[in-house]
Design a protein around this motif. Structure first.
Motif, PDB file in Angstrom:
ATOM      1  N   GLY A  38       0.824  -1.210   0.000  1.00 21.35           N
ATOM      2  CA  GLY A  38       0.000   0.000   0.000  1.00 21.35           C
ATOM      3  C   GLY A  38       0.849   1.246   0.000  1.00 21.35           C
ATOM      4  O   GLY A  38       0.857   2.005   0.958  1.00 21.35           O
ATOM      5  N   GLY A  99       6.047   9.180  11.122  1.00 19.24           N
ATOM      6  CA  GLY A  99       4.926   8.552  10.421  1.00 19.24           C
ATOM      7  C   GLY A  99       3.712   8.407  11.334  1.00 19.24           C
ATOM      8  O   GLY A  99       3.801   8.589  12.564  1.00 19.24           O
ATOM      9  N   VAL A 100       2.584   8.083  10.722  1.00 21.91           N
ATOM     10  CA  VAL A 100       1.372   7.822  11.501  1.00 21.91           C
ATOM     11  C   VAL A 100       1.579   6.539  12.319  1.00 21.91           C
ATOM     12  O   VAL A 100       0.983   6.353  13.375  1.00 21.91           O
ATOM     13  N   SER A 101       2.464   5.677  11.840  1.00 28.71           N
ATOM     14  CA  SER A 101       2.776   4.441  12.583  1.00 28.71           C
ATOM     15  C   SER A 101       3.161   4.759  14.020  1.00 28.71           C
ATOM     16  O   SER A 101       2.671   4.137  14.960  1.00 28.71           O
ATOM     17  N   TYR A 125      -6.385  -2.035   9.493  1.00 26.75           N
ATOM     18  CA  TYR A 125      -4.939  -1.958   9.247  1.00 26.75           C
ATOM     19  C   TYR A 125      -4.194  -2.896  10.209  1.00 26.75           C
ATOM     20  O   TYR A 125      -4.482  -2.919  11.404  1.00 26.75           O
ATOM     21  N   TYR A 128      -2.926  -2.061  13.860  1.00 25.11           N
ATOM     22  CA  TYR A 128      -3.804  -1.661  14.969  1.00 25.11           C
ATOM     23  C   TYR A 128      -3.826  -2.713  16.079  1.00 25.11           C
ATOM     24  O   TYR A 128      -3.614  -2.407  17.243  1.00 25.11           O
ATOM     25  N   ASN A 175      -8.033   1.104   5.692  1.00 23.06           N
ATOM     26  CA  ASN A 175      -7.202   0.134   4.986  1.00 23.06           C
ATOM     27  C   ASN A 175      -7.588  -1.202   5.617  1.00 23.06           C
ATOM     28  O   ASN A 175      -7.573  -1.283   6.841  1.00 23.06           O
ATOM     29  N   ASP A 203      -7.312   7.616  12.721  1.00 23.06           N
ATOM     30  CA  ASP A 203      -6.186   7.549  11.770  1.00 23.06           C
ATOM     31  C   ASP A 203      -6.702   8.035  10.421  1.00 23.06           C
ATOM     32  O   ASP A 203      -7.463   7.344   9.750  1.00 23.06           O
ATOM     33  N   VAL A 205      -4.742   9.032   7.756  1.00 27.21           N
ATOM     34  CA  VAL A 205      -3.589   9.142   6.848  1.00 27.21           C
ATOM     35  C   VAL A 205      -4.022   9.198   5.366  1.00 27.21           C
ATOM     36  O   VAL A 205      -3.303   9.712   4.531  1.00 27.21           O
ATOM     37  N   TYR A 206      -5.237   8.686   5.074  1.00 25.31           N
ATOM     38  CA  TYR A 206      -5.739   8.752   3.681  1.00 25.31           C
ATOM     39  C   TYR A 206      -6.767   9.875   3.496  1.00 25.31           C
ATOM     40  O   TYR A 206      -7.536   9.857   2.529  1.00 25.31           O
ATOM     41  N   SER A 235       2.816  10.370   4.172  1.00 24.35           N
ATOM     42  CA  SER A 235       3.202   9.197   3.379  1.00 24.35           C
ATOM     43  C   SER A 235       2.346   9.008   2.139  1.00 24.35           C
ATOM     44  O   SER A 235       2.876   8.812   1.042  1.00 24.35           O
ATOM     45  N   LYS A 236       1.033   9.048   2.296  1.00 26.30           N
ATOM     46  CA  LYS A 236       0.154   8.619   1.202  1.00 26.30           C
ATOM     47  C   LYS A 236      -0.158   9.783   0.268  1.00 26.30           C
ATOM     48  O   LYS A 236       0.000   9.669  -0.945  1.00 26.30           O
ATOM     49  N   ARG A 244       9.144   9.295   6.461  1.00 18.30           N
ATOM     50  CA  ARG A 244       8.684   8.976   7.810  1.00 18.30           C
ATOM     51  C   ARG A 244       8.272  10.215   8.614  1.00 18.30           C
ATOM     52  O   ARG A 244       8.879  10.531   9.643  1.00 18.30           O
ATOM     53  N   TYR A 321      -7.211   1.092  -2.401  1.00 17.94           N
ATOM     54  CA  TYR A 321      -7.336  -0.365  -2.317  1.00 17.94           C
ATOM     55  C   TYR A 321      -8.656  -0.860  -2.889  1.00 17.94           C
ATOM     56  O   TYR A 321      -9.704  -0.274  -2.610  1.00 17.94           O
TER      57      TYR A 321
HETATM   58  C1  LIG Z   1      -4.322   3.027   7.811  1.00 20.65           C
HETATM   59  C2  LIG Z   1      -2.857   3.287   7.872  1.00 20.65           C
HETATM   60  N1  LIG Z   1      -2.357   3.977   8.908  1.00 20.65           N
HETATM   61  C3  LIG Z   1      -1.040   4.219   9.001  1.00 20.65           C
HETATM   62  C4  LIG Z   1      -0.150   3.772   8.053  1.00 20.65           C
HETATM   63  C5  LIG Z   1       1.301   4.076   8.225  1.00 20.65           C
HETATM   64  O1  LIG Z   1       1.578   5.362   7.759  1.00 20.65           O
HETATM   65  P1  LIG Z   1       2.971   6.063   7.920  1.00 20.65           P
HETATM   66  O2  LIG Z   1       3.783   5.787   6.711  1.00 20.65           O
HETATM   67  O3  LIG Z   1       2.625   7.523   8.057  1.00 20.65           O
HETATM   68  O4  LIG Z   1       3.603   5.532   9.149  1.00 20.65           O
HETATM   69  C6  LIG Z   1      -0.616   3.040   6.969  1.00 20.65           C
HETATM   70  C7  LIG Z   1       0.317   2.497   5.956  1.00 20.65           C
HETATM   71  O5  LIG Z   1       0.002   1.646   5.171  1.00 20.65           O
HETATM   72  C8  LIG Z   1      -1.999   2.792   6.874  1.00 20.65           C
HETATM   73  O6  LIG Z   1      -2.516   2.101   5.851  1.00 20.65           O
END
Ligand SMILES: Cc1ncc(COP(=O)(O)O)c(C=O)c1O
Length: 389
Positions: A38, A99-101, A125, A128, A175, A203, A205-206, A235-236, A244, A321
């Motif tokens: 992704g 990153g959102v991670s 995702y 989580y 996701n 979250d 991020v999208y 990121s996206k 990151r 997706y």
């Molecule tokens: C729903 C979701 N949240 C967070 C992330 C991670 O994002 P980042 O690259 O900002 O850490 C992803 C990456 O695939 C994602 O799909």
């Protein structure tokens, strides 16, 4: 051999990612069309890359403030004001993350005590569930259904709330399904959060990648800003996965707690990446629009193709997706993904890797060139014809 359990129970409780297994195989196959990862196929726009290069060239190679550069936090606050009409203080309510991670992990650790339950849509995702468990929490998956475009419904969330529930964790858009939660459903979820005094980790991020629909931020509903941990990043939307950078916006109380964890475990996000992110926010809107339009174009063609082949697929409202139902082939989602890879060299991810409710589906990421997607459809069709009785 050490005569004791070396690994913590929390780590042992988490299964290795179902996606990784496929990536390792894919890397050994030169002609494979990968719809597995992704990740945007675009390179980060030139002017954003140059901002990162300029930062390094100028010798700005030290740590930034723990929370991220003030300039970047101010720009994030301006963006949130512009997009959602929400006011956040850049000094006490915004944190720049790796990153959102990192945002998801730190959010969990800041608010979860052992045994606290976290409600989250299934499929969801992969990180989580792991992050909930690492924080000592208990994942409570709530099924989503194709009839509702996989958007989680307030009624299902309400049914899962117990006295131990602490958090509702939402991916919006989600996701692996591309689901976007409609306004009225999100409003009902917000009401539940207020009524039951829950924290919402959202979250988003999208959030910039939604199609023919609106993205609504849950923090905009009454009483929600103080109880929402809003996560977004670069990121996206800006094709910046490798840089990151992400961010958190939350109340000063929650953000302060997250800062505590972030400063001791991370210190700060990278300096050059933060400067590139600043450039993205200031001058990247046209790039986001260009990539958004391209994903929309690809997604439309790809999803139409999957439906034509006989794999029922919802029109994704967000992210990039497709989530086709593959049960008509008589194969399990794992068999489907494995055989498609070996027979036709097309990589997709079994839906069950994202939760039980993903069983019978596969995730195909369409952040791949248009002609590659067309070729993937030819191969998938040949494969499906072979297996459908
Ligand atoms: C729903 C979701 N949240 C967070 C992330 C991670 O994002 P980042 O690259 O900002 O850490 C992803 C990456 O695939 C994602 O799909």
């Amino acid at each position: 051999m050490l005569k004791r359990d070396v690994l913590s129970q929390r780590v042992r409780q988490v299964k290795p990612s179902g996606i990784r297994k496929f990536f390792d195989i894919i890397n050994t196959m030169p002609n494979v069309i990968s719809l597995g990862v992704g990740e945007p196929d675009f390179v980060t726009p030139e002017h954003i890359r140059q901002a990162g290069v300029a930062s390094i060239q100028a010798g700005r190679t030290r740590y930034t403030s723990n929370a991220g550069t003030l300039e970047l936090r101010e720009e994030i606050a301006t963006l949130l004001q512009r997009r959602y009409g929400l006011t956040y203080d850049p000094v006490s309510q915004i944190l720049v993350t790796v990153g959102v991670s990192e945002g998801v992990d730190v959010a969990m650790r800041a608010v979860i005590d052992p045994g606290d339950e976290v409600i989250s849509p299934d499929p969801g995702y992969v990180a989580y569930e792991a992050d909930i468990i690492f924080a000592g929490g208990v994942p409570v998956p709530v099924k989503t259904y194709a009839e509702y475009n996989f958007a989680v419904r307030a009624a299902e969330i309400a049914a899962a709330i117990t006295p131990r529930t602490k958090v509702i964790l939402l991916g919006n858009p989600n996701n692996p399904t591309g689901a976007v939660i409609p306004r009225e459903e999100l409003e009902a979820i917000a009401k539940l959060a207020v009524e039951h005094n829950l924290i919402v980790i959202s979250d988003e991020v999208y959030s910039r990648l939604v199609y023919n629909t609106e993205h609504v931020c849950i923090a905009t509903f009454p009483g929600m800003q103080e109880r929402t941990i809003l996560l977004d990043g670069f990121s996206k939307a800006y094709a910046m996965t490798g840089w990151r950078v992400g961010y958190v916006a939350a109340s000063a109380e929650i953000l302060g707690a997250m800062m505590k964890i972030h400063q001791y475990t991370i210190m700060c996000a990278g300096t050059a990446p933060q400067e590139a992110a600043l450039q993205a926010l200031r001058h990247g809107d046209e790039d986001v629009q260009r990539m958004h339009d391209e994903y929309q174009h690809r997604g439309h063609m790809f999803v139409e193709g999957l439906n034509r082949i006989g794999l029922a697929t919802c029109e994704p409202r967000g992210a990039f997706y497709a989530f086709p139902n593959i049960t008509s082939t008589g194969l399990s989602d794992e068999e489907f993904a494995e055989r498609l890879l070996f027979d036709e060299e097309v990589a997709v991810v079994p839906g069950s890797a994202f939760g039980e409710a993903g069983t019978g589906y596969v995730r195909a990421a369409y952040c791949t060139a248009y002609d590659q997607l067309e070729e993937a459809l030819v191969r998938i069709e040949r494969f499906v014809r072979k297996h459908t009785k």
